[in-house]
Design a protein around this motif. Structure first.
Motif, mmCIF file in Angstrom:
data_model
loop_
_atom_site.group_PDB
_atom_site.id
_atom_site.type_symbol
_atom_site.label_atom_id
_atom_site.label_comp_id
_atom_site.label_asym_id
_atom_site.label_seq_id
_atom_site.Cartn_x
_atom_site.Cartn_y
_atom_site.Cartn_z
ATOM 1 N N ARG A 116 0.723 -1.524 -0.338
ATOM 2 C CA ARG A 116 -0.124 -0.376 0.325
ATOM 3 C C ARG A 116 1.134 0.829 -0.259
ATOM 4 N NH1 ARG A 116 -2.314 -1.171 6.227
ATOM 5 N NH2 ARG A 116 -0.750 -0.674 7.494
ATOM 6 N N GLN A 117 0.415 2.013 -0.623
ATOM 7 C CA GLN A 117 1.058 3.716 -0.896
ATOM 8 C C GLN A 117 0.698 4.890 -0.774
ATOM 9 O OE1 GLN A 117 4.472 4.372 -1.730
ATOM 10 N NE2 GLN A 117 4.671 1.367 -1.359
ATOM 11 N N VAL A 118 0.823 5.909 -0.599
ATOM 12 C CA VAL A 118 0.260 7.354 0.043
ATOM 13 C C VAL A 118 0.616 7.961 -0.614
ATOM 14 C CG1 VAL A 118 -0.737 9.066 1.833
ATOM 15 C CG2 VAL A 118 -0.900 6.424 2.353
ATOM 16 N N LEU A 119 -0.431 8.867 -1.314
ATOM 17 C CA LEU A 119 0.472 10.129 -1.971
ATOM 18 C C LEU A 119 -0.278 11.234 -1.503
ATOM 19 C CD1 LEU A 119 1.841 11.092 -4.940
ATOM 20 C CD2 LEU A 119 -0.217 10.565 -6.482
ATOM 21 N N ALA A 146 -4.308 7.062 -1.396
ATOM 22 C CA ALA A 146 -3.859 5.749 -0.699
ATOM 23 C C ALA A 146 -4.151 4.660 -1.116
ATOM 24 C CB ALA A 146 -5.392 6.128 0.691
ATOM 25 N N ALA A 147 -3.471 3.975 -1.724
ATOM 26 C CA ALA A 147 -3.369 2.910 -1.887
ATOM 27 C C ALA A 147 -3.639 1.281 -2.111
ATOM 28 C CB ALA A 147 -3.246 3.153 -3.782
ATOM 29 N N ALA A 148 -3.743 0.365 -2.417
ATOM 30 C CA ALA A 148 -3.899 -0.961 -1.983
ATOM 31 C C ALA A 148 -4.129 -2.019 -2.747
ATOM 32 C CB ALA A 148 -4.680 -0.978 -0.983
ATOM 33 N N PRO A 149 -3.096 -2.477 -2.704
ATOM 34 C CA PRO A 149 -2.663 -4.032 -4.032
ATOM 35 C C PRO A 149 -4.047 -4.874 -4.100
ATOM 36 C CG PRO A 149 -1.525 -4.488 -2.291
ATOM 37 C CD PRO A 149 -1.542 -3.594 -2.256
ATOM 38 N N ILE A 150 -4.366 -5.500 -4.825
ATOM 39 C CA ILE A 150 -6.035 -6.299 -5.647
ATOM 40 C C ILE A 150 -5.059 -6.928 -5.419
ATOM 41 C CG2 ILE A 150 -8.313 -6.972 -5.796
ATOM 42 C CD1 ILE A 150 -8.585 -4.073 -6.804
ATOM 43 N N PRO A 166 -6.900 15.441 4.500
ATOM 44 C CA PRO A 166 -6.291 14.517 4.437
ATOM 45 C C PRO A 166 -7.001 12.734 4.570
ATOM 46 C CG PRO A 166 -5.827 15.438 6.898
ATOM 47 C CD PRO A 166 -7.585 15.870 6.063
ATOM 48 N N VAL A 167 -5.331 12.062 4.070
ATOM 49 C CA VAL A 167 -5.762 10.935 4.625
ATOM 50 C C VAL A 167 -5.150 10.504 5.166
ATOM 51 C CG1 VAL A 167 -4.978 8.869 3.962
ATOM 52 C CG2 VAL A 167 -5.362 10.331 1.645
ATOM 53 N N ARG A 168 -5.883 9.549 6.686
ATOM 54 C CA ARG A 168 -5.851 9.509 7.685
ATOM 55 C C ARG A 168 -5.349 8.139 7.714
ATOM 56 N NH1 ARG A 168 -6.361 14.278 10.462
ATOM 57 N NH2 ARG A 168 -7.701 15.230 10.069
ATOM 58 N N ALA A 170 -6.601 5.384 9.714
ATOM 59 C CA ALA A 170 -7.002 4.346 9.714
ATOM 60 C C ALA A 170 -8.334 4.190 8.528
ATOM 61 C CB ALA A 170 -8.288 5.323 10.320
ATOM 62 N N LEU A 171 -8.032 5.162 7.519
ATOM 63 C CA LEU A 171 -8.602 5.396 6.217
ATOM 64 C C LEU A 171 -7.949 3.880 5.193
ATOM 65 C CD1 LEU A 171 -10.977 5.652 2.907
ATOM 66 C CD2 LEU A 171 -8.714 7.910 3.080
ATOM 67 N N VAL A 172 -5.966 4.597 5.352
ATOM 68 C CA VAL A 172 -5.214 3.505 4.581
ATOM 69 C C VAL A 172 -5.979 1.780 4.880
ATOM 70 C CG1 VAL A 172 -2.204 3.165 4.816
ATOM 71 C CG2 VAL A 172 -3.186 5.640 4.494
ATOM 72 N N ARG A 173 -5.872 1.641 6.657
ATOM 73 C CA ARG A 173 -5.803 0.657 6.968
ATOM 74 C C ARG A 173 -7.107 0.085 6.025
ATOM 75 N NH1 ARG A 173 -4.055 2.547 11.708
ATOM 76 N NH2 ARG A 173 -6.443 2.773 13.093
ATOM 77 N N ALA A 174 -7.834 0.904 6.198
ATOM 78 C CA ALA A 174 -9.666 0.696 5.643
ATOM 79 C C ALA A 174 -9.224 0.000 3.982
ATOM 80 C CB ALA A 174 -10.512 2.044 5.209
ATOM 81 N N VAL A 175 -8.616 0.729 3.428
ATOM 82 C CA VAL A 175 -8.590 0.721 1.480
ATOM 83 C C VAL A 175 -7.118 -0.381 2.217
ATOM 84 C CG1 VAL A 175 -6.483 2.068 -0.249
ATOM 85 C CG2 VAL A 175 -7.857 3.303 1.399
#
Length: 411
Positions: A116-119, A146-150, A166-168, A170-175
């Motif tokens: 996962r990555q954050v931009l 925020a991005a994560a692989p499928i 902004p991206v926090r 909690a959202l990164v984990r949810a993604v």
């Protein structure tokens, strides 16, 4: 607790169990609507509801026409400003004010790292060039991404990207959790497609089994009547046309018992032209069973097996008895012959091998029934050397998911 945190918790508990657990929990929560008092419980219920809606549109794959509808539900599920699904460097679905250039850039990082990555919005905007954030083909930027692989079966199927300002954390984990859940839905969709392809292949195998042996014998029998009994020859040509029209039809994987019996009648009339008085047929069909929905070509191959492997090897011929009776929740169908039979151990070996050859039809039917109705839904075969063979199947009378397949029956 925010909706995003609740979502991460719900999906985290579900892990890789997929849609089944989500829907079971949603149903349980739905029954107790009066108990959904807290914000956390209501947020969980909304998350489960949106997950169920998104699943329908993910099963066809990221290249399906309706995947855009999945993006809409995923956006609601995550509570983000926008959502994009990226595959092979291209945004295949989006909902909300998606910055497609930023989505492609962060997806490329995910592809490169497998993580996962954050931009950040400032990072994208300062990059310059065609890929700069803050706009692009998808409209105005929606903040950080925020991005994560499928990942499906170890291969990267796509990337889920969510935008927020902004991206926090909690959202990164949810993604990441939602991306894993999307992967499970895509895998289930591939499994459904594989099952459909397998069912079609099995029907082709049955048709291939019917065509060479039987068609040759039927045409030879018809030819023998052309000069001696032209009227009988015409009747047999019509029976042959009805039989082949049904056997090689393309509509649906299901039919009714009545339609299958019509085809069996044509088949047996053609076989009587060869056997003459050496082939006796008895039918005992309860009228209420005629509308039972059955898998296409499930009874016919068993009747052909009885003639070809039960009666044909013996010089005296023999009899076939076909019965269908109403057994409360099921229709029980039996095909019995008094032919040569076979050794039970040999039969067991035939039913448990994938090799081509004799009795492929009965093995094919048994496999299909088990796939449709579970391990206990296969054929029951009673036989012994010199004692004939009885084959029994039990078909559920209630099959609402298959009812529409009968629309093309008899076409």
């Amino acid at each position: 607790m925010t909706d995003t945190v609740v979502l991460a918790a719900v999906l985290g508990v579900a892990g890789g169990a997929g849609l089944v657990i989500l829907l079971l929990l949603a149903r349980r929560l739905g029954r107790g609507g009066a108990d959904l008092g807290s914000d956390a419980e209501q947020a969980a219920h909304r998350a489960l509801h949106e997950a169920g809606l998104a699943a329908v549109h993910l099963r066809g794959g990221l290249g399906a026409d309706d995947v855009g509808r999945a993006a809409r539900h995923l956006r609601t599920l995550l509570g983000s400003a926008a959502v994009a699904l990226v595959q092979d460097g291209r945004v295949v679905a989006a909902d909300g004010p998606v910055d497609e250039a930023a989505a492609r850039r962060v997806a490329a990082r995910v592809v490169e790292t497998g993580r996962r990555q954050v931009l950040r919005a400032g990072e994208a905007a300062g990059a310059g060039g065609a890929d700069a954030g803050g706009g692009g083909a998808g409209g105005p930027g929606a903040g950080d991404a925020a991005a994560a692989p499928i990942v499906v079966d170890g291969a990267l199927a796509g990337v889920l990207v969510a935008f927020a300002a902004p991206v926090r954390a909690a959202l990164v984990r949810a993604v990441a959790e939602v991306a894993d859940w999307c992967a499970a839905q895509l895998a289930l969709g591939e499994l459904d497609a594989s099952r459909t392809a397998l069912a079609e292949a099995e029907l082709r195998a049955l048709r291939a089994q019917i065509s060479p042996h039987f068609i040759y014998n039927a045409l030879t029998a018809i030819a023998s009547f052309i000069t001696t009994d032209p009227a009988r020859a015409r009747e047999l040509v019509l029976e042959f046309a009805d039989f082949t029209r049904y056997s090689f039809r393309r509509q649906g994987e299901f039919t009714t018992l009545a339609e299958e019996l019509r085809s069996i009648h044509s088949y047996l009339e053609l076989e009587r032209s060869r056997f003459g008085d050496r082939l006796a047929v008895t039918l005992r069909i309860a009228p209420e069973t005629l509308s039972t929905v059955i898998p296409f070509l499930s009874v016919q191959p068993i009747v052909e097996n009885a003639v070809r492997h039960g009666l044909e090897p013996g010089e005296r011929g023999g009899g076939i008895r076909i019965e269908a009776r109403d057994d409360a929740t099921h229709t029980e169908i039996t095909v019995e012959d008094d032919g040569v039979g076979m050794d039970p151990e040999q039969l067991r070996a035939l039913l448990n091998t994938d090799a081509d050859g004799a009795h492929v039809g009965i093995r094919n039917v048994d496999t299909r029934l088990r796939q449709l109705y579970g391990p206990g839904g296969g054929l029951v075969v009673e036989t012994n050397t010199g004692a004939g063979t009885l084959v029994r199947m039990r078909i559920p009378k209630s099959q609402p998911q298959h009812a529409l397949d009968t629309a093309g029956a008899g076409a």
